[in-house]
Write an enzyme that holds these catalytic residues in place. Structure first.
Site, PDB file in Angstrom:
ATOM      1  N   LYS A  36       0.993  -1.204   0.346  1.00  0.00           N
ATOM      2  CA  LYS A  36      -0.081  -0.052   0.178  1.00  0.00           C
ATOM      3  C   LYS A  36       0.662   0.892   0.234  1.00  0.00           C
ATOM      4  O   LYS A  36       0.500   2.105  -0.404  1.00  0.00           O
ATOM      5  CB  LYS A  36      -1.012   0.052   1.025  1.00  0.00           C
ATOM      6  CG  LYS A  36      -1.639  -1.357   1.403  1.00  0.00           C
ATOM      7  CD  LYS A  36      -3.162  -0.865   2.174  1.00  0.00           C
ATOM      8  CE  LYS A  36      -3.870  -1.263   2.479  1.00  0.00           C
ATOM      9  NZ  LYS A  36      -4.635  -1.822   3.611  1.00  0.00           N
ATOM     10  N   LYS A  45      -7.930 -11.471  -8.515  1.00  0.00           N
ATOM     11  CA  LYS A  45      -8.957 -11.387  -7.805  1.00  0.00           C
ATOM     12  C   LYS A  45     -10.159 -10.346  -7.928  1.00  0.00           C
ATOM     13  O   LYS A  45      -9.399  -9.426  -7.917  1.00  0.00           O
ATOM     14  CB  LYS A  45      -9.209 -11.936  -6.344  1.00  0.00           C
ATOM     15  CG  LYS A  45      -7.948 -11.370  -5.561  1.00  0.00           C
ATOM     16  CD  LYS A  45      -8.018 -10.878  -4.167  1.00  0.00           C
ATOM     17  CE  LYS A  45      -8.484  -9.655  -3.184  1.00  0.00           C
ATOM     18  NZ  LYS A  45      -9.206  -9.299  -1.848  1.00  0.00           N
ATOM     19  N   LYS A  71     -11.633  -4.308  -5.414  1.00  0.00           N
ATOM     20  CA  LYS A  71     -12.129  -2.949  -5.411  1.00  0.00           C
ATOM     21  C   LYS A  71     -11.559  -2.304  -6.221  1.00  0.00           C
ATOM     22  O   LYS A  71     -11.563  -1.420  -7.269  1.00  0.00           O
ATOM     23  CB  LYS A  71     -12.403  -2.638  -4.265  1.00  0.00           C
ATOM     24  CG  LYS A  71     -13.331  -1.150  -4.075  1.00  0.00           C
ATOM     25  CD  LYS A  71     -15.461  -1.289  -4.071  1.00  0.00           C
ATOM     26  CE  LYS A  71     -15.056   0.263  -4.600  1.00  0.00           C
ATOM     27  NZ  LYS A  71     -17.396  -0.736  -4.832  1.00  0.00           N
TER      28      LYS A  71
HETATM   29  P1  ADP Z   1     -11.286  -6.514  -1.767  1.00  0.00           P
HETATM   30  O1  ADP Z   1     -10.398  -6.333  -1.917  1.00  0.00           O
HETATM   31  O2  ADP Z   1     -12.464  -5.176  -3.124  1.00  0.00           O
HETATM   32  O3  ADP Z   1     -10.691  -3.996  -1.351  1.00  0.00           O
HETATM   33  P2  ADP Z   1     -11.278  -5.925   0.610  1.00  0.00           P
HETATM   34  O4  ADP Z   1      -9.638  -5.695   0.895  1.00  0.00           O
HETATM   35  O5  ADP Z   1     -12.327  -4.878   1.597  1.00  0.00           O
HETATM   36  O6  ADP Z   1     -12.382  -6.682  -0.490  1.00  0.00           O
HETATM   37  O7  ADP Z   1     -11.980  -7.310   1.814  1.00  0.00           O
HETATM   38  C1  ADP Z   1     -13.211  -7.229   2.071  1.00  0.00           C
HETATM   39  C2  ADP Z   1     -13.792  -9.029   2.710  1.00  0.00           C
HETATM   40  O8  ADP Z   1     -13.720  -9.155   1.466  1.00  0.00           O
HETATM   41  C3  ADP Z   1     -12.017  -9.437   2.795  1.00  0.00           C
HETATM   42  O9  ADP Z   1     -12.799 -10.773   4.187  1.00  0.00           O
HETATM   43  C4  ADP Z   1     -11.622 -10.364   1.887  1.00  0.00           C
HETATM   44  O10 ADP Z   1     -11.165 -11.436   1.926  1.00  0.00           O
HETATM   45  C5  ADP Z   1     -12.954 -10.553   0.917  1.00  0.00           C
HETATM   46  N1  ADP Z   1     -12.344 -10.562  -0.261  1.00  0.00           N
HETATM   47  C6  ADP Z   1     -12.564  -9.643  -1.230  1.00  0.00           C
HETATM   48  N2  ADP Z   1     -12.372  -9.740  -2.231  1.00  0.00           N
HETATM   49  C7  ADP Z   1     -12.525 -11.188  -2.631  1.00  0.00           C
HETATM   50  C8  ADP Z   1     -12.170 -12.176  -3.914  1.00  0.00           C
HETATM   51  N3  ADP Z   1     -12.268 -11.495  -4.842  1.00  0.00           N
HETATM   52  N4  ADP Z   1     -13.227 -13.340  -3.433  1.00  0.00           N
HETATM   53  C9  ADP Z   1     -12.977 -13.198  -2.304  1.00  0.00           C
HETATM   54  N5  ADP Z   1     -13.028 -13.195  -0.944  1.00  0.00           N
HETATM   55  C10 ADP Z   1     -12.836 -11.402  -0.884  1.00  0.00           C
HETATM   56 NA    NA Z   2      -8.021  -6.135  -0.245  1.00  0.00          NA
END
Ligand code: ADP
Ligand code: NA
Length: 330
Positions: A114, A197, A200
């Site tokens: 980050k 994956k 966001k």
């Molecule tokens: P992002 O990666 O979109 O920023 P976050 O890091 O805020 O999402 O993740 C919030 C929750 O959602 C976490 O527990 C994370 O492991 C889960 N998560 C995020 N993206 C995925 C994905 N593509 N598949 C499965 N779980 C996910």
């Molecule tokens: Na993330």
């Protein structure tokens, strides 16, 4: 309660949750309400480690809570609260900061990623100590288990190390939590680039299924998902990542096992699979969106509900913090 306790948090910055958030995390939270003493936080303190607009943050916090409720969290069966409403998190975090090595914190790969992205000049000290606040978030509830994705595993290891350090220095105070790798959690990939994956921050708009998107937008994104040049609907992450992702999504929401879906789509083209996945997803997101709108239409009631959650959380958080402060010599 003699059920094992779990703690998990989600940042309010996301706006709409995406399909990966639901199938990879939030859905398991809903299931854990039935078997565990579950504490779930909208972690707004974590959100300000990067700049936030105040009105936007407040709205995003409500929207995150509304989506958790809309996904099925029940305040009668879990403790749902906003992190900043429980000031003990920051009080305990200070102690944890003083028990964490500078080098130890510096090894956190999520921080390195980050901060590299925004540059040192735009990296706050808060972003650096973010994992230590997370240590406090978990230990303050004496959580036995922490449901987390793979990307959070290092932070759970840090939590265990700091808990053990505190316990050996000051006497047994904290439960040392274990990561809870949830059964049935699905990893969802980007629709346009099924090697990464769904995320966001990393996905393009077309690769990301937002749960609050209008049904037409969602259906269109799924119908335009990248597949491969073959024709056979078969689960194979190596050679058919796009098709496999669609099968995962279908199966997770419909409850139909993947082999059964392969049979169902035998001899049919990718278009048929995409059309049905779109129906299955929209069939879930449509009532979800209505429930979220319902919660968002009455912010006062939502705030009352979150205030009750914070009251419940504080009973535990205040007791733990008092014990820890006493042990430290305050
Ligand atoms: P992002 O990666 O979109 O920023 P976050 O890091 O805020 O999402 O993740 C919030 C929750 O959602 C976490 O527990 C994370 O492991 C889960 N998560 C995020 N993206 C995925 C994905 N593509 N598949 C499965 N779980 C996910
Ligand atoms: Na993330």
């Amino acid at each position: 309660s003699d059920r094992p306790r779990v703690l998990s948090g989600i940042q309010p910055t996301a706006g709409s949750f995406h399909l990966g958030n639901y199938l990879g995390a939030v859905r398991q939270w809903v299931a854990l309400q039935e078997t565990h003493d579950a504490f779930y936080a909208v972690v707004d303190l974590h959100a300000i480690t990067v700049p936030q607009d105040p009105a936007g943050l407040r709205e995003a916090t409500r929207l995150a809570a509304a989506q958790l409720l809309g996904a099925g969290l029940d305040p009668e069966r879990c403790t749902l609260f906003v992190q900043s409403h429980v000031p003990e998190h920051t009080q305990l975090a200070w102690v944890m900061n003083c028990l964490t090595g500078f080098g130890e914190a510096g090894r956190m790969t999520q921080f390195k990623d980050k901060s590299a992205k925004v540059g040192a000049e735009h990296t706050s000290v808060g972003l650096f100590t973010y994992p230590v606040l997370q240590v406090a978030d978990i230990l303050i509830y004496q959580a036995d288990e922490v449901p987390v994705g793979e990307d959070q595993r290092q932070h759970i290891e840090l939590t265990r190390d700091v808990a053990e350090r505190f316990n050996s220095r000051y006497g047994k105070t904290f439960t040392v939590p274990a990561p809870h790798i949830t059964k049935g959690a699905a990893k969802i990939y980007d629709l346009q680039d099924p090697q990464i994956k769904m995320s966001k921050s990393a996905s393009s708009p077309k690769g990301l299924v937002n749960l609050l998107d209008p049904p037409k937008t969602t259906a269109k994104k799924i119908r335009s998902a990248v597949t491969d040049t073959g024709t056979e609907v078969r689960f194979d992450r190596e050679t058919k990542p796009g098709v496999s992702n669609l099968l995962t999504i279908h199966s997770a929401l419909s409850g139909i096992a993947v082999p059964e879906l392969e049979e169902k789509f035998a001899g049919r083209l990718y278009g048929a699979l995409k059309a049905e996945v779109a129906d299955v997803v929209v069939g879930w997101t449509t009532p979800f969106r209505e429930r979220v709108e319902h919660y968002m239409s009455d912010p006062a009631e939502l705030d009352r509900l979150l205030a009750r959650g914070a009251e419940k959380a504080r009973v535990v958080a205040a007791a733990t913090t008092a014990e820890a402060y006493d042990k430290v010599g305050f």
